[in-house]
Motif scaffolding. Structure first.
Motif, mmCIF file in Angstrom:
data_model
loop_
_atom_site.group_PDB
_atom_site.id
_atom_site.type_symbol
_atom_site.label_atom_id
_atom_site.label_comp_id
_atom_site.label_asym_id
_atom_site.label_seq_id
_atom_site.Cartn_x
_atom_site.Cartn_y
_atom_site.Cartn_z
ATOM 1 N N UNK A 144 0.882 -1.178 0.000
ATOM 2 C CA UNK A 144 0.000 0.000 0.000
ATOM 3 C C UNK A 144 0.912 1.217 0.000
ATOM 4 N N UNK A 145 1.043 1.873 -1.152
ATOM 5 C CA UNK A 145 2.073 2.909 -1.319
ATOM 6 C C UNK A 145 1.955 4.054 -0.303
ATOM 7 N N UNK A 146 0.785 4.759 -0.203
ATOM 8 C CA UNK A 146 0.768 5.895 0.730
ATOM 9 C C UNK A 146 1.001 5.494 2.184
ATOM 10 N N UNK A 147 0.581 4.287 2.569
ATOM 11 C CA UNK A 147 0.729 3.866 3.962
ATOM 12 C C UNK A 147 2.099 3.234 4.222
ATOM 13 N N UNK A 148 2.860 3.025 3.164
ATOM 14 C CA UNK A 148 4.175 2.356 3.264
ATOM 15 C C UNK A 148 4.055 1.028 4.029
ATOM 16 N N UNK A 149 2.992 0.290 3.722
ATOM 17 C CA UNK A 149 2.759 -0.966 4.447
ATOM 18 C C UNK A 149 2.522 -2.118 3.471
ATOM 19 N N UNK A 150 3.028 -3.299 3.843
ATOM 20 C CA UNK A 150 2.830 -4.495 3.029
ATOM 21 C C UNK A 150 1.744 -5.377 3.645
ATOM 22 N N UNK A 151 1.079 -6.169 2.801
ATOM 23 C CA UNK A 151 0.141 -7.169 3.305
ATOM 24 C C UNK A 151 0.802 -8.546 3.185
ATOM 25 N N UNK A 152 0.872 -9.293 4.286
ATOM 26 C CA UNK A 152 1.495 -10.633 4.316
ATOM 27 C C UNK A 152 2.839 -10.685 3.589
ATOM 28 N N UNK A 153 3.768 -9.769 3.908
ATOM 29 C CA UNK A 153 5.026 -9.762 3.152
ATOM 30 C C UNK A 153 5.834 -11.042 3.354
#
Lengths: 338, 530
Positions: free
Chosen positions: A16-25
């Motif tokens: 998620x680019x704006x949140x700088x967060x990955x899902x299940x990386x």
């Protein structure tokens, strides 16, 4: 017009680019949103982990209490914001604590469903249908040959073989997280009250389920290397063990074990046969073909993305339904085991 | 159909042979005729249902569901019957009590179009497990780990008789084996083979193991070449001459020039070869004939065949199988000069001075000529018995050829290997072909010779190195070298590389070897038999 430019595929997975967060990386990252506790989705080594309280507890059991510098527990349907992105975790019905990640940004709502199922499961909250613009689905059982029967009917087979072979111990291969507890709960629901034996690797997770209010009845750990007829007779008993323990010395100690395996793959006969299974049970924690398509219809998304599994068939079916669909070809998620 | 579906299910998941046999005995005891006979013939592979082939099943499946989804499913499941059974929607019109014998008798009188309608109708009426059993019954190849031998053992056990009695009668009976069951149930006399042109089970050879060589007393063995043709049995009876393949299939129609009436009656065993006794043709030529059910006159004259005879089972209707090989050979040699004297029969010569040293030399020399696979060693005192009999017949093949080849493509296997990429296309570098030396050209397809553990590693390699998909075929990075063993190399116009390898199989996986160091087409051409 829907805008999906803010959700990208990186080497580590969905980003998620704006949140700088990955899902299940699949690699260590700064901020990870975890859908559920299975090892290929919830890996160790992230700095900040966002997940349901249950998933965080499962990760603590697996990786130790200090598995991340920062932990954010988000309850089901509680809204949070991450750098302007609205996030909600919604029940996915896969295992205890499993969640779909609903994201809203730039007037577009995307749901990454993670692993999910629609069939009944007394050990976790049922899948919640939530409308969205883009639905990201798994496709583990994304072929029309997969049509999972009701788990209650499959559990009856277990009780039947136990009566048929009173001198044998029935050893059931099942994943330590989710599948094992679901089978125990299903046996209890079918009226089986006797002690159920579990492999040591399942003990803590079973205790965790109980601490979240899920009744599992009387359980006893079968100590490694200490099973013999003098001490405890396991004939006519159910023993649960992770699939990896089935071929080991641990299993050989049991007297004339009847090998059962519980998984969605058991529907394909030659695959079941390959694993040396004597009684295959089709009990899956993933949605079958009809349930995947039903879910896609119910969420009313105009676009479908497919993460892992049999994506070709799901994409074909979506195209037939007039939906835009594409494969994300994410790697690193085990698709051959449950 | 339910009893049969339950039997197949039990057999498939039964872990041991004895358990499977026990299920069969139960089935034989509790199932009425003719259903039990039809079911058993499906297990022995002898049931043939005209008009219902894989193509028809696929066609009706395509009508019932999306062909794209069917093909994707078939690619994953790896079994047509199972894919169709699983994908077929359950209807509310399910009925019970459909019997195998009803199905077979209805299909016998149906034409192709009716057959399709009938099968569709049944699929609509049956639950999944019975759909699977029905489709398995119709298409054959049950894959439940039961051999024809095991069925006969179960029959013997059910009726408490010697399995050899069943073996002897087997060639005389046809599904649903009423003649057999009537005799076993005491309702009729034992079926009698005398004078009838029926197949007799063949005697087979064990491969000679390196470890056994030291213990062999070569003087007590008769040595012959191991001819590279097709094993056949010629049976001459009052009802004519018939030719049977190794598995007992009647192939008389394929070789009318050999299946001609003889005044002599009896049974002989030998090798079918292309050409004539003075100039033997290649195996490829023989294959042209083997593939033709009814050869044209032109084909018979252009690609003649003959039989090289090496044993005799019945001589003028007298059973000589119990006599020692030495005696049978004398009888055979005498008959070859009289009753069997024709231009399409000739005698397989005995190799004189079959010492260990000579055998070793012959074995290796036989590559030149290409039509001999090695040597046969047959105990001079051995009687002719069905199957592989310990210490009686040995085959000692020449060493295989080997080459280092690169994996180009992989495909999922079938049956119990359907979850693994187990079928590999292998290539050699283009040097020596009409293509660029820097390209890899396919020269072999191999799917055996590796251990289960190696298969897992190969499967992993494929999954991690896919660069393109062509339907079920995966193209992989050209990095993995495998050492492949094969029986021979031949020129082939059908292949892009211009050559073809015979019976290629894995010998070793060369994880260490760079693809650059694999063999080239010119290396392989150098191995072609003269």
């Amino acid at each position: 017009m829907i805008d999906t430019s803010w959700l990208k595929i990186s080497k580590s997975g969905l980003y998620i680019v704006p949140a700088k967060a990955h899902i299940d990386p699949v690699r260590s990252v700064n901020t990870a949103i975890i859908t559920h506790g299975h090892a290929d989705h919830a890996r160790a080594g992230h700095k900040h982990v966002i997940a349901t309280p249950q998933t965080l507890e499962i990760m603590a059991v697996r990786y130790g209490a200090n598995f991340a510098e920062q932990k954010t527990a988000v309850k089901y349907n509680q809204k949070i914001q991450l750098a302007g992105v609205n996030l909600t975790l919604i029940p996915a019905g896969h295992v205890l604590g499993s969640a779909q990640i609903a994201m809203e940004y730039a007037d577009t709502k995307i749901i990454a469903a993670g692993d999910y199922k629609r069939k009944s499961d007394p050990t976790c909250a049922p899948f919640q249908v939530e409308k969205c613009d883009v639905f990201i689905t798994e496709a583990t059982f994304g072929l029309p040959v997969f049509s999972h029967p009701t788990p209650e009917a499959e559990i009856q087979k277990l009780l039947e073989v136990q009566q048929l072979f009173p001198e044998r111990s029935v050893i059931i291969g099942a994943y330590s997280l989710g599948k094992a507890q679901r089978i125990i709960a299903l046996l209890r629901a079918a009226g089986y009250e006797d002690t159920i034996f579990i492999h040591g690797a399942m003990k803590k997770l079973c205790e965790l389920y109980v601490s979240f209010g899920i009744e599992l009845g009387s359980l006893q750990t079968t100590p490694i290397g200490r099973i013999d007829n003098q001490q405890i007779s396991l004939a006519n008993k159910f023993i649960l063990a992770p699939p990896s323990a089935m071929g080991t010395k641990w299993a050989q100690r049991l007297c004339d074990p009847l090998v059962v395996s519980a998984s969605g793959w058991m529907q394909v006969r030659q695959r079941a046969k390959q694993g040396g299974v004597e009684l295959p049970l089709v009990i899956s924690d993933h949605a079958d073909w009809n349930d995947i398509l039903r879910t896609i219809k119910e969420v009313e998304a105009s676009e479908v993305w497919v993460t892992h599994g049999r994506e070709d068939a799901i994409i074909h079916a979506c195209t037939q339904m007039g939906l835009a669909a594409k494969a994300l070809s994410l790697i690193g998620y085990e698709d051959e085991s449950e | 159909m339910k009893i049969f579906a339950d039997l197949l299910h039990s057999l498939l998941y039964a872990p041991q042979r004895l358990v499977k046999q026990a299920y069969l005995v139960e089935f034989i005891k509790n199932t009425p005729d003719p259903d039990r006979g039809y079911a058993l013939s499906a297990l022995t592979g002898e049931l043939s249902i005209q008009g219902v082939k894989a193509g028809l099943i696929r066609k009706i499946a395509y009508q019932k569901c999306d062909p794209v989804l069917f093909d994707l499913s078939y690619d994953f499941v790896g079994d047509l019957a199972e894919t169709t059974a699983l994908i077929w929607p359950n209807t509310t019109r399910q009925v019970s009590g459909i019997r195998i014998s009803d199905i077979i008798s209805k299909l016998k009188t149906a034409n192709r179009i009716d057959a399709g309608t009938l099968v569709q109708e049944w699929l609509d009426q049956l639950p999944e497990s019975q759909r699977w059993a029905l489709l398995k019954l119709l298409t054959g190849g049950l894959r439940v780990g039961v051999s024809a031998r095991m069925v006969r053992l179960a029959l013997a056990q059910s009726y408490q008789i010697d399995v050899n009695e069943i073996e002897q009668i087997w060639p005389l009976i046809e599904p649903p084996y009423l003649e057999l069951f009537n005799w076993l149930d005491g309702k009729a006399d034992k079926p009698d083979a005398a004078g009838r042109a029926v197949f007799r089970p063949m005697m087979l050879a064990h491969p000679l193991l390196e470890s056994e060589i030291a213990e062999m007393d070569f003087a007590s063995f008769q040595a012959e070449w191991k001819w590279d043709g097709a094993r056949i049995q010629l049976v001459s009876g009052s009802d004519g001459v018939r030719i049977f393949s190794r598995s007992g299939d009647d192939i008389s129609g394929t070789f009318p020039e050999i299946a001609k009436p003889l005044s002599w009656h009896g049974v002989i065993d030998g090798e079918l070869l292309a050409g004539n006794p003075n100039k033997i043709g290649s195996f490829q030529q023989l294959q042209l004939r083997l593939n033709r059910k009814k050869p044209s006159v032109k084909m018979i004259s252009e690609t003649p065949v003959f039989m090289r005879v090496y044993d005799i089972l019945f001589d003028n209707n007298i059973d000589v199988r119990e006599h020692p090989l030495e005696y049978r050979r004398e009888v055979l040699e005498a008959q070859m000069k009289t009753g069997l004297k024709t231009c399409y029969l000739d005698l397989s010569p005995i190799l004189a001075d079959a010492s260990l040293a000579n055998l070793q030399t012959w074995r290796q020399q036989c590559r030149a000529g290409g039509l001999i696979e090695g040597v046969m060693l047959k105990n001079k005192t051995s009687s002719y018995q069905a199957g592989r009999i310990k210490g009686s017949w040995f085959k000692w093949k020449r060493d295989p050829l080997t080459a280092d080849l690169v994996i180009l493509y992989a495909q999922r296997g079938h049956g119990k290997r359907s979850s693994f990429f187990s079928d590999f296309t292998l290539g050699a570098w283009g040097e020596g072909s009409e293509y660029d030396a820097q390209t890899l050209l396919p020269v072999a397809k191999a799917y055996s010779g590796f251990t289960d553990d190696e298969l897992k590693k190969l499967d992993k390699f494929v999954r991690e190195n896919i660069i393109q998909k062509f339907g079920p075929v995966r193209e992989v990075e050209k990095t993995l070298v495998v050492e492949i063993a094969f029986d021979s190399v031949q020129y082939s116009k059908r292949h892009k590389s211009g050559i073809a390898t015979r019976f290629p199989r894995f010998k070793a996986i060369r994880w260490d070897k760079p693809a650059r160091d694999a063999n080239s087409i010119s290396d392989l051409i150098a191995m072609i038999d003269i």
